[in-house]
Design a protein around this motif. Structure first.
Motif, PDB file in Angstrom:
ATOM      1  N   GLN A  88       6.793   6.232  -1.192  1.00 23.69           N
ATOM      2  CA  GLN A  88       7.757   5.428  -0.448  1.00 23.69           C
ATOM      3  C   GLN A  88       7.880   5.940   0.977  1.00 23.69           C
ATOM      4  O   GLN A  88       7.932   5.181   1.937  1.00 23.69           O
ATOM      5  CB  GLN A  88       9.116   5.471  -1.148  1.00 23.69           C
ATOM      6  CG  GLN A  88      10.168   4.581  -0.495  1.00 23.69           C
ATOM      7  CD  GLN A  88      11.476   4.587  -1.263  1.00 23.69           C
ATOM      8  OE1 GLN A  88      11.718   5.467  -2.090  1.00 23.69           O
ATOM      9  NE2 GLN A  88      12.317   3.611  -1.016  1.00 23.69           N
ATOM     10  N   LYS A  89       7.916   7.263   1.109  1.00 23.42           N
ATOM     11  CA  LYS A  89       7.914   7.890   2.429  1.00 23.42           C
ATOM     12  C   LYS A  89       7.298   9.269   2.292  1.00 23.42           C
ATOM     13  O   LYS A  89       7.286   9.872   1.217  1.00 23.42           O
ATOM     14  CB  LYS A  89       9.330   7.983   2.999  1.00 23.42           C
ATOM     15  CG  LYS A  89      10.284   8.811   2.179  1.00 23.42           C
ATOM     16  CD  LYS A  89      11.653   8.846   2.833  1.00 23.42           C
ATOM     17  CE  LYS A  89      12.640   9.688   2.002  1.00 23.42           C
ATOM     18  NZ  LYS A  89      13.974   9.750   2.637  1.00 23.42           N
ATOM     19  N   THR A  91       7.144  13.281   3.482  1.00 24.16           N
ATOM     20  CA  THR A  91       8.117  14.265   3.953  1.00 24.16           C
ATOM     21  C   THR A  91       7.494  15.420   4.730  1.00 24.16           C
ATOM     22  O   THR A  91       8.199  16.139   5.414  1.00 24.16           O
ATOM     23  CB  THR A  91       8.899  14.844   2.755  1.00 24.16           C
ATOM     24  OG1 THR A  91       7.975  15.397   1.812  1.00 24.16           O
ATOM     25  CG2 THR A  91       9.709  13.748   2.065  1.00 24.16           C
ATOM     26  N   ARG A  99      -1.693   5.251   7.155  1.00 26.16           N
ATOM     27  CA  ARG A  99      -1.404   4.292   6.083  1.00 26.16           C
ATOM     28  C   ARG A  99      -2.581   3.331   5.922  1.00 26.16           C
ATOM     29  O   ARG A  99      -2.981   2.664   6.865  1.00 26.16           O
ATOM     30  CB  ARG A  99      -0.120   3.511   6.361  1.00 26.16           C
ATOM     31  CG  ARG A  99       0.304   2.656   5.168  1.00 26.16           C
ATOM     32  CD  ARG A  99       1.741   2.227   5.253  1.00 26.16           C
ATOM     33  NE  ARG A  99       1.985   1.304   6.349  1.00 26.16           N
ATOM     34  CZ  ARG A  99       3.156   0.739   6.606  1.00 26.16           C
ATOM     35  NH1 ARG A  99       4.203   1.015   5.847  1.00 26.16           N
ATOM     36  NH2 ARG A  99       3.301  -0.069   7.627  1.00 26.16           N
ATOM     37  N   THR A 102      -0.226  -1.257   1.940  1.00 26.29           N
ATOM     38  CA  THR A 102       1.118  -1.241   1.367  1.00 26.29           C
ATOM     39  C   THR A 102       1.046  -1.807  -0.038  1.00 26.29           C
ATOM     40  O   THR A 102       0.161  -2.612  -0.363  1.00 26.29           O
ATOM     41  CB  THR A 102       2.107  -2.078   2.199  1.00 26.29           C
ATOM     42  OG1 THR A 102       1.602  -3.414   2.321  1.00 26.29           O
ATOM     43  CG2 THR A 102       2.291  -1.480   3.580  1.00 26.29           C
ATOM     44  N   TRP A 208       5.839   0.433  -1.016  1.00 27.50           N
ATOM     45  CA  TRP A 208       5.386   1.806  -0.821  1.00 27.50           C
ATOM     46  C   TRP A 208       4.085   1.749  -0.040  1.00 27.50           C
ATOM     47  O   TRP A 208       3.466   0.699   0.085  1.00 27.50           O
ATOM     48  CB  TRP A 208       5.178   2.508  -2.159  1.00 27.50           C
ATOM     49  CG  TRP A 208       6.457   2.888  -2.847  1.00 27.50           C
ATOM     50  CD1 TRP A 208       7.655   2.249  -2.764  1.00 27.50           C
ATOM     51  CD2 TRP A 208       6.659   3.997  -3.728  1.00 27.50           C
ATOM     52  NE1 TRP A 208       8.589   2.881  -3.533  1.00 27.50           N
ATOM     53  CE2 TRP A 208       8.011   3.954  -4.137  1.00 27.50           C
ATOM     54  CE3 TRP A 208       5.832   5.001  -4.210  1.00 27.50           C
ATOM     55  CZ2 TRP A 208       8.545   4.898  -5.004  1.00 27.50           C
ATOM     56  CZ3 TRP A 208       6.368   5.942  -5.082  1.00 27.50           C
ATOM     57  CH2 TRP A 208       7.705   5.895  -5.467  1.00 27.50           C
ATOM     58  N   TYR A 211      -1.414   6.218   1.503  1.00 27.32           N
ATOM     59  CA  TYR A 211      -1.672   7.029   2.693  1.00 27.32           C
ATOM     60  C   TYR A 211      -2.870   7.961   2.504  1.00 27.32           C
ATOM     61  O   TYR A 211      -3.105   8.462   1.398  1.00 27.32           O
ATOM     62  CB  TYR A 211      -0.457   7.907   3.017  1.00 27.32           C
ATOM     63  CG  TYR A 211       0.795   7.151   3.366  1.00 27.32           C
ATOM     64  CD1 TYR A 211       1.057   6.762   4.678  1.00 27.32           C
ATOM     65  CD2 TYR A 211       1.728   6.837   2.390  1.00 27.32           C
ATOM     66  CE1 TYR A 211       2.218   6.075   5.007  1.00 27.32           C
ATOM     67  CE2 TYR A 211       2.902   6.151   2.708  1.00 27.32           C
ATOM     68  CZ  TYR A 211       3.142   5.771   4.015  1.00 27.32           C
ATOM     69  OH  TYR A 211       4.289   5.093   4.334  1.00 27.32           O
TER      70      TYR A 211
END
Length: 258
Positions: A88-89, A91, A99, A102, A208, A211
């Motif tokens: 989702q992200k 960190t 990316r 999606t 999401w 990546y």
């Protein structure tokens, strides 16, 4: 403190070394050497056969060194050239992330489960169903959805947990409960009909990313051609047959115990 200052200097030195290595590698016309990478289990189950069959023929000088896991591996300590993650992200701000695609979240279960337990009309009904999830130290049994009135948090009861999505997909296909995962994780099973999506209206807008992550500002030459190949393959993953047949309940329960 002194430790943080030392770590910052170490990271800058590491970036400079990586940039120098990339510059030297780019002098070669043909990518060569070992490519150590990590991919999530479900993407790996679809990607690896294609990588060994197609990518290896395209780049015969590259030796593929694969690792499959949902875990956020330490790229530098583990010696990884590139890591593919569905998240989702992200960190870790010390890494470079690109990316590639999606992937919207989907709630899905096996047709056999839905026939036995019924199809939920609203996310809150999931509290009365068997749900499958990843076991992580900080994860709570809460699934987030989108409604016309805003976000909705639904507490769910885990009927089974494991540390990888591939085992959860096996369990879901065998009728053990609901998954709530990015579409990329179950695209193959949805196309086959082994899993059926529900509550689609409540998942809209919850996307999401897939990546590619690497250390330094520029990927190595080997990592660069690998990233391009993965991006090229992502739209076709749902057409790759991961399973010769839908797993039985016994196979699923065995996978969850591993």
């Amino acid at each position: 403190g002194a430790g943080e200052t030392l770590l910052a200097h170490y990271r800058r030195i590491h970036d400079l070394v990586e940039e120098a290595r990339v510059a030297v590698e780019n002098l070669n016309n043909e990518p060569l050497g070992r490519l150590r990478f990590s991919v999530p289990t479900c993407l790996g189950a679809s990607l690896l056969p294609t990588l060994y069959r197609v990518f290896s023929k395209r780049y015969p000088g590259i030796l593929l060194d694969a690792h499959t896991s949902e875990r956020c591996v330490d790229i530098v300590a583990g010696g990884y050239d590139v890591v593919i993650r569905v998240a989702q992200k992200l960190t870790d701000s010390t890494l470079t992330a690109r990316r590639l695609a999606t992937s919207p979240l989907v709630v899905a279960a096996a047709p056999s489960y839905l026939a036995e337990r019924g199809i939920p009309a609203h996310p809150t009904e999931l509290s009365q169903h068997s749900c499958l999830g990843l076991a992580t130290a900080k994860q709570q049994a809460i699934w987030q959805f989108q409604t016309p009135n805003g976000k909705l948090s639904v507490p769910v009861v885990w009927s089974a947990v494991t540390d990888n999505n591939l085992a959860l997909v096996v369990a879901a296909c065998a009728g053990l409960g609901f998954l709530y995962v990015p579409h990329a994780v179950v695209a193959n099973e949805l196309r086959q009909g082994a899993l059926q999506q529900v509550l689609a209206d409540f998942c809209k807008g919850i996307d999401w990313g897939v990546y590619a992550m690497y250390s330094g500002r520029t990927p190595t030459r080997n990592a660069a051609v690998f990233i391009d190949f993965v991006r090229e393959q992502l739209p076709t993953l749902d057409r790759i047959e991961r399973w010769p047949a839908v797993p039985t309940r016994a196979v699923a329960e065995t996978a969850l115990r591993c």
